[in-house]
Enzyme design. Structure first.
Site, PDB file in Angstrom:
ATOM      1  CB  CYS A  92     -13.282  -2.931 -24.460  1.00 23.51           C
ATOM      2  SG  CYS A  92     -13.283  -3.420 -22.731  1.00 23.51           S
ATOM      3  CG  HIS A 134      -8.096  -5.720 -24.362  1.00 18.61           C
ATOM      4  ND1 HIS A 134      -8.443  -4.601 -25.085  1.00 18.61           N
ATOM      5  CD2 HIS A 134      -9.122  -5.934 -23.486  1.00 18.61           C
ATOM      6  CE1 HIS A 134      -9.633  -4.164 -24.663  1.00 18.61           C
ATOM      7  NE2 HIS A 134     -10.069  -4.960 -23.694  1.00 18.61           N
ATOM      8  CD  GLU A 135      -9.919  -9.545 -22.200  1.00 21.16           C
ATOM      9  OE1 GLU A 135     -10.357  -9.167 -21.104  1.00 21.16           O
ATOM     10  OE2 GLU A 135     -10.424  -9.196 -23.290  1.00 21.16           O
ATOM     11  CG  HIS A 138      -9.974  -5.567 -18.848  1.00 22.89           C
ATOM     12  ND1 HIS A 138     -10.664  -4.410 -18.592  1.00 22.89           N
ATOM     13  CD2 HIS A 138     -10.283  -5.902 -20.121  1.00 22.89           C
ATOM     14  CE1 HIS A 138     -11.354  -4.058 -19.651  1.00 22.89           C
ATOM     15  NE2 HIS A 138     -11.144  -4.947 -20.611  1.00 22.89           N
TER      16      HIS A 138
HETATM   17 ZN   LIG Z   1     -11.781  -5.059 -22.535  1.00 24.39          ZN
END
Ligand SMILES: [Zn+2]
Length: 169
Positions: A92, A134-135, A138
């Site tokens: 990340c 993953h994004e 976020h």
């Molecule tokens: Zn990340």
């Protein structure tokens, strides 16, 4: 011209900031998308989310192509279907030097808008599916270390502190 953005590192509090839907697909938005793509490429990352640069839109950018020449932008993204599971090693941009295996869906269908407000649907698997999840995490204030067991997370954070001099802002 929008103020320059930079990638914020854990434990910056922007990473946990709530985000809001994009309703106005204007030039300011597109400038932010361009800046985020530049930062992503500079960092040799495959994805970058708004919260990582201190923005509060529901938006992230991705490029999982081998040549890093297929930029994609996901606005107001929503996963409408997912199946299977797969362990993927993730890094990340907000955790330099830290990698961990995270269990995520193997195949997903994501609905989103592009930077011109056009509604799109994409089915993804492998690295692309992993990166999108993953994004999207976020954008929801969730970090990849949150997906690990408590013990593993603690170990990773210790390692991270050793790797980087962590300063709280
Ligand atoms: Zn990340």
């Amino acid at each position: 011209m929008a103020a320059p953005l930079k990638i914020l590192q854990y434990p910056h509090k922007a990473l946990r900031e709530p985000t809001h839907q994009v309703t106005d697909f204007n030039d300011a938005l597109r400038q932010h998308v361009q800046q985020m793509l530049s930062l992503m490429y500079e960092d040799q990352a495959v994805g970058l989310a708004s919260t990582q640069v201190g923005l509060t839109y529901r938006l992230f950018v991705v490029d999982v192509s081998p040549q890093q020449n297929q930029p994609e932008c996901f606005i107001n993204p929503e996963i409408i279907e997912s199946c299977g599971t797969k362990l993927y090693e993730e890094g990340c941009a907000s955790f330099p030097g830290l990698y961990a295996k995270v269990l995520r869906a193997d195949t997903i269908t994501v609905q989103y808008y592009d930077e011109f407000g056009e509604k799109k649907t994409q089915k993804a698997n492998g690295l692309a599916a992993n990166c999108i999840q993953h994004e999207l995490d976020h954008v929801n204030g969730i970090l990849f270390i949150d997906r690990l067991s408590k013990l593993k997370k603690m170990m990773m954070l210790k390692k991270y502190e050793k790797l980087n001099r962590v300063t709280d802002e």
